[in-house]
Write a protein that holds these residues in place. Structure first.
Motif, PDB file in Angstrom:
ATOM      1  N   TRP A   1       0.819  -1.274   0.232  1.00 33.88           N
ATOM      2  CA  TRP A   1       0.144  -0.342   0.001  1.00 33.88           C
ATOM      3  C   TRP A   1       0.884   1.028   0.274  1.00 33.88           C
ATOM      4  O   TRP A   1       0.800   2.938  -0.074  1.00 33.88           O
ATOM      5  N   LYS A   2       2.547   1.499   0.104  1.00 30.20           N
ATOM      6  CA  LYS A   2       2.808   2.381  -0.468  1.00 30.20           C
ATOM      7  C   LYS A   2       2.939   2.896  -1.599  1.00 30.20           C
ATOM      8  O   LYS A   2       3.694   2.251  -2.624  1.00 30.20           O
ATOM      9  N   MET A   3       2.480   4.083  -1.570  1.00 31.80           N
ATOM     10  CA  MET A   3       2.174   4.884  -2.601  1.00 31.80           C
ATOM     11  C   MET A   3       2.008   5.930  -2.531  1.00 31.80           C
ATOM     12  O   MET A   3       1.292   7.119  -2.752  1.00 31.80           O
ATOM     13  N   SER A   4       3.902   6.372  -2.984  1.00 35.85           N
ATOM     14  CA  SER A   4       3.921   8.302  -2.929  1.00 35.85           C
ATOM     15  C   SER A   4       5.170   8.497  -3.539  1.00 35.85           C
ATOM     16  O   SER A   4       6.314   7.475  -3.684  1.00 35.85           O
ATOM     17  N   SER A   5       5.093   9.722  -4.891  1.00 37.36           N
ATOM     18  CA  SER A   5       6.306   9.890  -6.091  1.00 37.36           C
ATOM     19  C   SER A   5       7.329  10.142  -4.988  1.00 37.36           C
ATOM     20  O   SER A   5       7.517  10.426  -3.443  1.00 37.36           O
ATOM     21  N   GLN A   6       8.439  10.389  -5.179  1.00 40.39           N
ATOM     22  CA  GLN A   6       9.681  10.851  -4.698  1.00 40.39           C
ATOM     23  C   GLN A   6       9.059  12.987  -4.998  1.00 40.39           C
ATOM     24  O   GLN A   6       7.554  13.158  -5.933  1.00 40.39           O
ATOM     25  N   ARG A   7       9.600  13.941  -4.649  1.00 42.42           N
ATOM     26  CA  ARG A   7       9.456  15.442  -4.490  1.00 42.42           C
ATOM     27  C   ARG A   7      10.791  15.590  -6.077  1.00 42.42           C
ATOM     28  O   ARG A   7      10.998  15.241  -5.782  1.00 42.42           O
ATOM     29  N   PHE A   8       9.099  15.835  -6.769  1.00 42.40           N
ATOM     30  CA  PHE A   8       9.977  16.072  -8.251  1.00 42.40           C
ATOM     31  C   PHE A   8       9.958  17.666  -8.336  1.00 42.40           C
ATOM     32  O   PHE A   8       9.254  18.720  -7.974  1.00 42.40           O
ATOM     33  N   GLU A   9      11.147  17.809  -8.174  1.00 41.34           N
ATOM     34  CA  GLU A   9      11.416  19.559  -8.337  1.00 41.34           C
ATOM     35  C   GLU A   9      11.758  19.505  -9.783  1.00 41.34           C
ATOM     36  O   GLU A   9      12.491  19.189 -10.551  1.00 41.34           O
ATOM     37  N   TRP A  10      11.477  21.447 -10.055  1.00 39.60           N
ATOM     38  CA  TRP A  10      12.465  21.872 -11.892  1.00 39.60           C
ATOM     39  C   TRP A  10      12.252  22.774 -11.202  1.00 39.60           C
ATOM     40  O   TRP A  10      11.251  23.865 -10.460  1.00 39.60           O
ATOM     41  N   VAL A  11      12.692  24.365 -12.244  1.00 37.05           N
ATOM     42  CA  VAL A  11      12.599  25.649 -12.053  1.00 37.05           C
ATOM     43  C   VAL A  11      12.022  25.892 -13.554  1.00 37.05           C
ATOM     44  O   VAL A  11      12.389  26.073 -14.997  1.00 37.05           O
ATOM     45  N   PRO A  12      10.588  26.359 -13.232  1.00 32.71           N
ATOM     46  CA  PRO A  12      10.441  26.848 -14.561  1.00 32.71           C
ATOM     47  C   PRO A  12      10.092  28.365 -14.987  1.00 32.71           C
ATOM     48  O   PRO A  12      10.079  29.636 -14.162  1.00 32.71           O
ATOM     49  N   SER A  13       9.941  28.837 -15.584  1.00 32.76           N
ATOM     50  CA  SER A  13      10.784  29.833 -16.374  1.00 32.76           C
ATOM     51  C   SER A  13       9.148  30.626 -16.800  1.00 32.76           C
ATOM     52  O   SER A  13       9.561  31.643 -16.649  1.00 32.76           O
ATOM     53  N   LEU A  14       7.916  30.474 -16.387  1.00 36.76           N
ATOM     54  CA  LEU A  14       6.606  30.337 -16.770  1.00 36.76           C
ATOM     55  C   LEU A  14       6.511  31.634 -18.109  1.00 36.76           C
ATOM     56  O   LEU A  14       7.280  32.493 -18.293  1.00 36.76           O
ATOM     57  N   GLY A  15       6.533  30.674 -19.293  1.00 40.35           N
ATOM     58  CA  GLY A  15       6.287  31.271 -20.170  1.00 40.35           C
ATOM     59  C   GLY A  15       8.057  31.152 -21.340  1.00 40.35           C
ATOM     60  O   GLY A  15       7.224  30.806 -22.416  1.00 40.35           O
ATOM     61  N   LYS A  16       8.916  30.807 -20.783  1.00 36.88           N
ATOM     62  CA  LYS A  16      10.139  30.168 -21.697  1.00 36.88           C
ATOM     63  C   LYS A  16       9.631  28.565 -21.260  1.00 36.88           C
ATOM     64  O   LYS A  16       9.329  27.808 -20.699  1.00 36.88           O
ATOM     65  N   PRO A  17      11.051  28.141 -22.332  1.00 37.06           N
ATOM     66  CA  PRO A  17      11.373  26.765 -22.628  1.00 37.06           C
ATOM     67  C   PRO A  17      12.339  26.096 -20.211  1.00 37.06           C
ATOM     68  O   PRO A  17      12.396  27.172 -20.090  1.00 37.06           O
ATOM     69  N   GLU A  18      11.562  25.574 -19.623  1.00 34.70           N
ATOM     70  CA  GLU A  18      11.553  25.249 -18.323  1.00 34.70           C
ATOM     71  C   GLU A  18      12.834  24.075 -18.510  1.00 34.70           C
ATOM     72  O   GLU A  18      13.556  23.240 -19.318  1.00 34.70           O
ATOM     73  N   SER A  19      13.747  23.912 -17.315  1.00 32.40           N
ATOM     74  CA  SER A  19      14.321  23.165 -17.124  1.00 32.40           C
ATOM     75  C   SER A  19      14.404  22.336 -16.230  1.00 32.40           C
ATOM     76  O   SER A  19      13.319  23.289 -14.881  1.00 32.40           O
ATOM     77  N   THR A  20      14.249  20.973 -15.201  1.00 36.38           N
ATOM     78  CA  THR A  20      14.082  20.248 -15.029  1.00 36.38           C
ATOM     79  C   THR A  20      15.279  19.232 -14.273  1.00 36.38           C
ATOM     80  O   THR A  20      16.484  19.127 -14.360  1.00 36.38           O
ATOM     81  N   LYS A  21      14.955  19.068 -13.280  1.00 35.87           N
ATOM     82  CA  LYS A  21      16.105  18.286 -12.726  1.00 35.87           C
ATOM     83  C   LYS A  21      15.641  17.048 -11.629  1.00 35.87           C
ATOM     84  O   LYS A  21      14.372  16.885 -11.130  1.00 35.87           O
TER      85      LYS A  21
END
Length: 202
Positions: free
Chosen positions: A182-202
């Motif tokens: 029953w353990k269903m929890s994703s990793q904390r997915f973080e990224w830096v959005p440029s909000l209108g421009k192409p985004e970068s993820t990590k």
């Protein structure tokens, strides 16, 4: 003869090691097969008029116990938790927006359909894997208005998806405690959005 004997012993040892490795790998694969999992593969923010919407692709797997619970008509509730924050160098990040969205999955025995419910909208599917495909894709989820952010500022976005075990029926809550099924929890997915421009993820 002595040389042949050494070669024979070395081959026996090598075959024994391979056999043990194969058995361990098979055991690990079998053990893992019974577990559930959630993994966020990608996420992005898109501007839509004066609103920013969230799209995300999630990889999920249900254990046999979860599939059995669904087939019996128990409803599963998943939480999609999004956060937008402004990084601060010498202090905690400044939280701008926090959004929690609920998505439910259940099985309707009379119609023999799996239902994915988002607010007042629901989709019906004949097969569980079809319902899971729909459940695992977040599309067009409104998360904040453009007026809530400042142009030229840097922001950090984070996304988490998990099974809400608190909403499980009481008959299942006991089994869910401490169980890998029953353990269903994703990793904390973080990224830096440029909000209108192409985004970068990590």
């Amino acid at each position: 003869m002595h040389c042949c004997k050494k070669i024979k012993q070395a081959l026996i040892k090598q075959l024994s090691a391979c056999f043990v490795a194969c058995v361990l790998a098979l055991f690990a694969a079998t053990a893992f097969a019974g577990n559930s999992s959630l993994n966020i593969k990608s996420a992005e923010l898109l501007a839509l008029d004066d609103v920013y919407v969230l799209n995300a692709d999630v990889e999920m797997k249900f254990s046999e116990k979860i599939e059995e619970a669904i087939s019996k008509g128990f409803e599963l509730n998943f939480l999609i938790e999004f956060q937008l924050a402004k990084p601060r160098k010498y202090w905690f990040d400044d939280e701008i927006v926090t959004v929690t969205h609920n998505v439910a999955l259940t099985y309707h025995a009379l119609s023999r359909q799996f239902l994915v419910i988002r607010g007042d909208q629901q989709k019906a599917f004949v097969r569980l894997d079809e319902a899971m495909d729909d459940l695992s894709y977040v599309s067009g989820l409104k998360v904040f208005h453009s007026a809530e952010i400042e142009k030229g500022e840097s922001y950090k976005a984070a996304l988490l998806m998990r099974l809400n075990t608190k909403k499980l029926p009481k008959v299942l809550q006991g089994d869910a405690i401490g169980s890998d099924d029953w353990k269903m929890s994703s990793q904390r997915f973080e990224w830096v959005p440029s909000l209108g421009k192409p985004e970068s993820t990590k």
